[in-house]
Design a protein around this motif. Structure first.
Motif, short mmCIF file in Angstrom:
data_model
loop_
_atom_site.label_atom_id
_atom_site.label_comp_id
_atom_site.label_asym_id
_atom_site.label_seq_id
_atom_site.Cartn_x
_atom_site.Cartn_y
_atom_site.Cartn_z
N ASP A 183 -6.56 -2.21 1.45
CA ASP A 183 -5.23 -2.67 1.05
C ASP A 183 -4.43 -1.58 0.35
O ASP A 183 -3.22 -1.43 0.55
CB ASP A 183 -5.34 -3.91 0.16
CG ASP A 183 -6.19 -3.68 -1.08
OD1 ASP A 183 -7.09 -2.82 -1.03
OD2 ASP A 183 -5.95 -4.36 -2.10
N LYS A 184 -5.11 -0.77 -0.45
CA LYS A 184 -4.42 0.31 -1.16
C LYS A 184 -4.03 1.44 -0.20
O LYS A 184 -2.95 2.03 -0.31
CB LYS A 184 -5.31 0.85 -2.28
CG LYS A 184 -5.59 -0.17 -3.37
CD LYS A 184 -6.49 0.41 -4.45
CE LYS A 184 -6.77 -0.63 -5.53
NZ LYS A 184 -7.68 -0.11 -6.58
N TRP A 185 -4.93 1.73 0.74
CA TRP A 185 -4.66 2.82 1.68
C TRP A 185 -3.58 2.43 2.69
O TRP A 185 -2.74 3.27 3.07
CB TRP A 185 -5.94 3.20 2.43
CG TRP A 185 -6.94 3.94 1.59
CD1 TRP A 185 -8.04 3.43 1.00
CD2 TRP A 185 -6.91 5.33 1.24
NE1 TRP A 185 -8.73 4.38 0.30
CE2 TRP A 185 -8.05 5.59 0.44
CE3 TRP A 185 -6.05 6.39 1.53
CZ2 TRP A 185 -8.34 6.84 -0.08
CZ3 TRP A 185 -6.33 7.65 1.02
CH2 TRP A 185 -7.47 7.86 0.22
N LEU A 186 -3.61 1.20 3.14
CA LEU A 186 -2.74 0.80 4.25
C LEU A 186 -1.46 0.09 3.82
O LEU A 186 -0.55 -0.08 4.63
CB LEU A 186 -3.52 -0.10 5.22
CG LEU A 186 -4.72 0.56 5.91
CD1 LEU A 186 -5.41 -0.43 6.82
CD2 LEU A 186 -4.28 1.80 6.69
N LYS A 187 -1.39 -0.34 2.57
CA LYS A 187 -0.20 -1.07 2.13
C LYS A 187 1.09 -0.30 2.37
O LYS A 187 2.10 -0.90 2.80
CB LYS A 187 -0.33 -1.43 0.65
CG LYS A 187 0.80 -2.33 0.14
CD LYS A 187 0.56 -2.75 -1.30
CE LYS A 187 1.68 -3.68 -1.77
NZ LYS A 187 1.45 -4.14 -3.17
N PRO A 188 1.14 1.02 2.15
CA PRO A 188 2.38 1.74 2.44
C PRO A 188 2.66 1.91 3.93
O PRO A 188 3.79 2.21 4.32
CB PRO A 188 2.15 3.12 1.79
CG PRO A 188 0.99 2.94 0.87
CD PRO A 188 0.14 1.88 1.50
N VAL A 189 1.62 1.69 4.76
CA VAL A 189 1.74 1.95 6.20
C VAL A 189 2.16 0.72 6.98
O VAL A 189 2.97 0.80 7.92
CB VAL A 189 0.41 2.50 6.76
CG1 VAL A 189 0.49 2.70 8.26
CG2 VAL A 189 0.05 3.81 6.04
N ILE A 190 1.60 -0.44 6.64
CA ILE A 190 1.78 -1.62 7.49
C ILE A 190 3.23 -2.06 7.66
O ILE A 190 3.56 -2.63 8.71
CB ILE A 190 0.90 -2.80 6.99
CG1 ILE A 190 1.26 -3.20 5.56
CG2 ILE A 190 -0.57 -2.47 7.12
CD1 ILE A 190 0.50 -4.45 5.11
N PRO A 191 4.15 -1.79 6.70
CA PRO A 191 5.54 -2.17 6.96
C PRO A 191 6.14 -1.47 8.17
O PRO A 191 7.05 -2.01 8.81
CB PRO A 191 6.26 -1.77 5.67
CG PRO A 191 5.22 -1.83 4.61
CD PRO A 191 3.97 -1.35 5.31
N TYR A 192 5.64 -0.29 8.51
CA TYR A 192 6.15 0.43 9.67
C TYR A 192 5.84 -0.32 10.97
O TYR A 192 6.49 -0.10 11.99
CB TYR A 192 5.56 1.84 9.72
CG TYR A 192 6.10 2.76 8.65
CD1 TYR A 192 7.33 3.39 8.81
CD2 TYR A 192 5.39 2.98 7.47
CE1 TYR A 192 7.84 4.23 7.82
CE2 TYR A 192 5.88 3.81 6.48
CZ TYR A 192 7.10 4.43 6.66
OH TYR A 192 7.60 5.26 5.68
N PHE A 193 4.82 -1.19 10.92
CA PHE A 193 4.46 -2.00 12.09
C PHE A 193 5.04 -3.41 11.98
O PHE A 193 4.66 -4.29 12.75
CB PHE A 193 2.94 -2.09 12.21
CG PHE A 193 2.28 -0.78 12.52
CD1 PHE A 193 2.10 -0.37 13.84
CD2 PHE A 193 1.82 0.05 11.50
CE1 PHE A 193 1.48 0.83 14.13
CE2 PHE A 193 1.20 1.26 11.78
CZ PHE A 193 1.03 1.65 13.10
N ASN A 194 5.93 -3.62 11.00
CA ASN A 194 6.50 -4.95 10.74
C ASN A 194 5.42 -5.96 10.38
O ASN A 194 5.47 -7.14 10.73
CB ASN A 194 7.29 -5.46 11.95
CG ASN A 194 8.17 -6.66 11.60
OD1 ASN A 194 8.87 -6.65 10.59
ND2 ASN A 194 8.14 -7.69 12.43
N THR A 195 4.41 -5.49 9.68
CA THR A 195 3.30 -6.35 9.26
C THR A 195 3.32 -6.51 7.75
O THR A 195 3.84 -5.65 7.04
CB THR A 195 1.95 -5.74 9.70
OG1 THR A 195 2.01 -5.48 11.11
CG2 THR A 195 0.80 -6.68 9.44
#
Length: 330
Positions: A183-195
């Motif tokens: 969650d900490k690693w991917l939280k900044p990334v997932i919005p780019y996938f509209n997730t």
């Protein structure tokens, strides 16, 4: 007299099991018989399907696999092809069916349900039946919509649920818990996938098991009334981009070296074979007939995975033949 009495009790018990919807048939052999025959849909099968509106409902991350969907800042469609595009072209171009791929959302299940609701309303207005082929999150959204509005059942011809985690995905659990700190690693990334984290939590085992338990009676009635087949993939022992996740679901380990876990995740079981995202048992609905796809991971069914040979057209044809046999077409 005693023998006749015992036979009567046995037949009554069998009838009770069947009427309760607890009986689920394993249609894997029937499916592979149809698949290996390499036959197209017969003229009769095409005629029956021509009376249905076929709706394809994609799952999570679909925005990144559909050309022109700017909700995702990242796109893979030029590499893999579009989500459900092979199925859409097969059904529309080869078989001349009325087919529509619905817009999905990795951020809002409510949005997916709204699109499903509109599709059902359109079919109902045209006095046509709707046949759904869903994948992953799309199947969960459809089931939730049908549970919330049982009257939708009157518009349904049948459903193929592909790889939906009805009992949840351990990968969603691991996202929030354990030493990997995804969650900490991917939280900044997932919005780019509209997730969103909310969608991932929706997919968790706690969330899905609670939903299935609370709505058991309605789901049981749905299974009894509507021809439904659930389809789960198993890629254990086969090459796949999902191998790390397959290991987590199968053993609780992020990676195994010399029989030992390098990193043990928070997932403590029950362990299962899977498609890399969905445990096989989680892809089932109690009482619904099911198919096991051997050597098929979570992405192969809906997009083109590089270096993988997977005939989505023939698989879709075989799945439809199997579903039509449940509807009553031989």
């Amino acid at each position: 007299m005693v023998q006749r009495y015992l036979i009567h009790i046995l037949l009554s018990a069998i009838g009770l099991v069947l009427s309760s919807g607890a009986f689920a048939a394993d249609l894997t052999t029937s499916f592979y018989t149809a698949l290996n025959s390499q036959q197209s849909l017969s003229a009769q099968e095409q005629e029956i399907l021509s009376g249905y509106d076929v709706y394809l409902v994609p799952g999570i991350l679909s925005e990144a696999f559909v050309d022109g969907d700017d909700r995702s800042s990242i796109t893979f469609s030029r590499l893999t092809g579009e989500y459900f595009e092979t199925q859409r072209k097969l059904l529309q171009n080869q078989y001349g069916l009325k087919v529509q791929r619905l817009s999905s959302s990795s951020k809002s299940v409510a949005d997916i349900r709204s699109n499903i609701r509109k599709a059902l309303a359109d079919s109902r207005s045209a006095h046509r039946k709707a046949l759904f082929i869903t994948h992953s999150l799309g199947g969960l959204a459809l089931l939730e919509e049908l549970v919330s509005f049982p009257s939708h059942q009157n518009t349904l011809a049948g459903i193929l649920f592909l790889q939906s985690p009805f009992q949840g995905s351990p990968i969603a659990d691991v996202y929030f818990e354990g030493p990997l700190h995804l969650d900490k690693w991917l939280k900044p990334v997932i919005p780019y996938f509209n997730t969103s984290p909310e969608t991932i939590r929706y997919l968790s085992t706690i969330s899905r098991k609670q939903f299935m338990t609370e709505n058991h009676a309605i789901i049981r009635d749905l299974v009894q009334r509507i021809p439904i087949i659930t389809v789960g993939g198993v890629v254990n022992g086969h090459s796949s981009l999902f191998t790390p996740a397959v290991n987590i679901i199968a053993t609780g380990c992020f990676k195994i070296v010399l029989g030992q876990c390098v990193i043990r995740t928070s997932f403590a079981g029950p362990f299962d074979s899977s498609d890399g995202m969905v445990p096989f048992e989680s892809s089932k609905i109690e009482g619904a007939d099911f198919i096991r796809l051997e050597g098929v991971d979570h992405g192969e069914t809906v997009v083109g995975i590089p270096f993988e040979q997977y005939d989505k057209s023939q698989v879709t044809t075989a799945l439809l033949k199997t579903l039509l046999s449940k509807i009553g077409i031989n």
